[in-house]
Write an enzyme that holds these catalytic residues in place. Structure first.
Site: not given
Length: 655
Positions: A21, A25, A53, A112-113, A202
């Site tokens: 991942e 920056p 991400t 989801r966030g 996670q």
């Protein structure tokens, strides 16, 4: 343009594979240097795929898509784009998916966030900076399943969709302390039935928790998890502080056995990395012992750092060695803008220029079963004479190197910089409506009483270093009106084993310049603080940086100036610089520092909406916090007299 599930299916059943991942920056030069680092890592490590991400609410959408394009098109890596849905307008989702299509990205990790902040914190008539109303509302995407369903409805099977799993249970504002995988299970079942193709977990460090979790899913009576790829997520250790921070934000447990192994070396980041390689290798081997439904995969959260993950992959024998020697080419260096170090004589190994698009070739390139004796490109190495050599040694801090690919990582998908809930914020900070009220919070915090933490701090306690200068910081607050948010005392050659100031390997010596960072009203700054700092700078005593939310920026230094404020001398090593202050990193911090005032106000608004505080009281507080945000400067002052530990504080009090 391959799907992740197709690449996995093309592997032998007994194969291992891994993915990496990366995040965009915060600074442009950091982004450029990540591009070079990605090239090295992709050539030497050859992951099955990479993920990119996505900032909460689409705040990094342009850079995330740019990074995805580099990975997919330039490096030929199968790329998976993260996409968070809450706090996201459908227009942004549609644009992201269409651009992903155009780039050849066929993999989406649907997340989801956190709950949408605009709707949560808005009182009926309160709209700040154009937010609220129709522009800020988002009723279509509340949960990750909404995003999965939407992608399937609009795009059919064009995308391979991944969803998140939580081996230790998911924690959010509705049940932050009640983590249980069984609580999440119905939602994961629904996401899988809605069209998820794989599950990525996670981060975790508890092997037992993961193996129980995978068993729970595989044996579930619904049968929806019987064959779906379940990819465990692991984060290599970079430092003790980063481990503590990330696990706190992710609500992941750190087993006592790992803490016990880290305690003797927690001040030595290099030693921490070595312990981390050993500990995570044990986790990888433990997972390998669990019979898998097909090839066994591992996902690594790199934080854009290469040394620790490369060492871990090598230690676990995960790096594929077989590759097509006819598919090699010289890859030119990209301009990186690094001011230090001469790269003119740097040469590149002849390595893979891209990954073959055929499934058969992909299987050959990515499996570690039936290894051949073909040569493997060397693991990523940093140029020994450039600043790049320290990027992985002292990573990720906001006082780190802003040129680093790892500068200022988004360690959560939260659209807020705060690490507390609205109710916790209310209990900690109340509803101040005067400068004295805010000043009292800072003074109480420095005294070690409530609040235990301020909006700009993550720790619930003062650091041992800060405790040594609380009297000086308190005077700056009470007598000068400076609300201090970061600081350190001066240190002149203490042993690296010192219990308070020490860091790095044993037998060394550490040094520090004192510095302090604070908020001050614009009138005080212009009339008193700046003229006095200019005079001190003329005498060579201090350097300073200052900025506000409207974009005003003032400094005693040139844009190229870099201040080492923490450094060390160790046997057999060059002088190591652990902490730097410079314009590029300070500018990156200004926006975040002032956004925290906004988030504080929104927490007050949410507390009022929940009936935890009177609405009129909340409104007055929010108005005052907005006034402070727009009427204050954040200032960083560095004292150069590190052999006179009290000089900076004396000088500031003389202003």
């Amino acid at each position: 343009m391959e799907k992740i599930t197709d690449k996995i299916a093309a592997l032998p059943n007994d194969a291992d594979y891994f993915s990496l991942e990366f995040f965009p920056p915060k600074t442009q030069i950091g982004f450029s240097n990540l591009q070079i680092r990605l090239e090295r890592m992709s050539n030497a490590l050859r992951p099955l795929f990479v993920t990119v991400t996505w900032g909460a609410g689409g705040c990094t959408s342009a850079r995330s898509l740019e990074l995805a394009e580099i990975c997919q098109r330039q490096l030929g890596l199968t790329t998976c784009l993260h996409l968070t849905c809450t706090n996201m307008k459908r227009k942004i989702v549609d644009e992201a998916l269409e651009q992903a299509k155009a780039l050849g990205v066929r993999n989406i990790l649907a997340l989801r966030g956190d709950p949408p902040r605009v709707d949560e914190y808005r009182l009926e008539d309160d709209v700040e900076d154009g937010q609220g109303g129709e522009e800020g509302s988002n009723e279509e995407f509340t949960w990750a399943i909404d995003l999965v369903r939407y992608i399937r409805r609009v795009h059919g099977n064009h995308f391979c969709i991944g969803v998140a799993g939580y081996p230790e249970g998911h924690a959010d504002q509705s049940h932050p302390t009640d983590q249980d995988p069984l609580h999440d299970l119905p939602y994961l079942i629904d996401k899988t039935k809605a069209g998820a193709d794989f599950i990525m977990t996670q981060l975790f460090y508890d092997l037992n928790a993961y193996t129980k979790y995978e068993k729970l899913l595989r044996e579930h009576e619904s049968g929806v998890f019987a064959k779906i790829p379940i990819i465990p997520g692991l984060m290599p250790l970079q430092s003790y502080e980063i481990l503590m921070r990330t696990t706190k934000l992710a609500h992941a447990k750190v087993p006592s056995e790992l803490i016990h192994r880290l305690q003797p070396v927690k001040g030595d980041d290099e030693a921490v990395k070595k312990v981390g390689v050993e500990a995570l290798s044990e986790i990888v081997e433990g997972i390998r012992k669990v019979k898998a439904k097909g090839p066994r995969g591992f996902h690594f959260y790199t934080l854009n750092l290469e040394k620790a993950v490369s060492s871990l992959l090598e230690h676990c024998n995960l790096i594929p060695t077989a590759f097509d020697e006819n598919a090699v080419d010289d890859i030119p260096l990209l301009p990186n803008g690094i001011p230090n170090g001469d790269h003119s004589n740097t040469t590149r190994d002849r390595t893979l220029s891209s990954i073959s698009s055929s499934s058969a070739a992909a299987a050959q390139l990515t499996t570690n079963s039936h290894r051949s004796s073909s040569p493997r490109p060397p693991l990523p190495q940093n140029h020994p004479n450039s600043r790049e050599a320290t990027w992985d040694d002292y990573p990720n801090g906001r006082f780190g190197d802003a040129r680093s690919p790892a500068f200022n990582p988004p360690l959560t998908y939260s659209p807020t910089s705060l690490t507390v809930t609205p109710i916790q914020a209310l209990a900690l900070w109340g509803t101040p409506t005067t400068e004295r009220g805010i000043g009292n919070l800072f003074v109480s915090h420095l005294a070690g009483s409530n609040p235990k933490q301020l909006p700009w701090s993550e720790s619930a306690t003062l650091s041992p270093e800060t405790k040594l200068i609380t009297a000086e910081l308190t005077r700056l607050t009470t007598e000068k009106g400076y609300w201090t948010i970061a600081s350190q005392p001066a240190v002149d050659g203490l042993p690296s084993s010192d219990p308070i100031h020490g860091w790095g390997p044993p037998g060394g010596f550490v040094f520090q310049k004192s510095f302090v960072e604070f908020f001050v009203s614009a009138s005080t700054f212009h009339d008193k603080t700046k003229p006095y700092l200019d005079a001190l700078h003329e005498n060579g005593e201090v350097s300073y940086y200052a900025g506000n939310v409207t974009g005003d920026f003032l400094s005693s230094e040139s844009a190229e100036a870099v201040h080492a404020v923490t450094w060390g001398s160790f046997a057999g090593k060059e002088i190591a610089t652990a902490t730097m202050v410079e314009e590029i990193s300070f500018r990156a911090w200004i926006e975040e520092a002032f956004d925290i005032w906004r988030e504080w106000g929104r927490c007050v608004g949410e507390a009022a909406r929940m009936g935890k505080v009177e609405r009129e009281k909340a409104r007055k507080c929010m108005e005052f916090l907005r006034k402070v945000r727009k009427g204050y400067f954040v200032v960083n002052v560095i004292g150069h007299e590190y052999r006179e530990p009290g000089r900076l504080w004396e000088a500031l009090m003389e202003a």
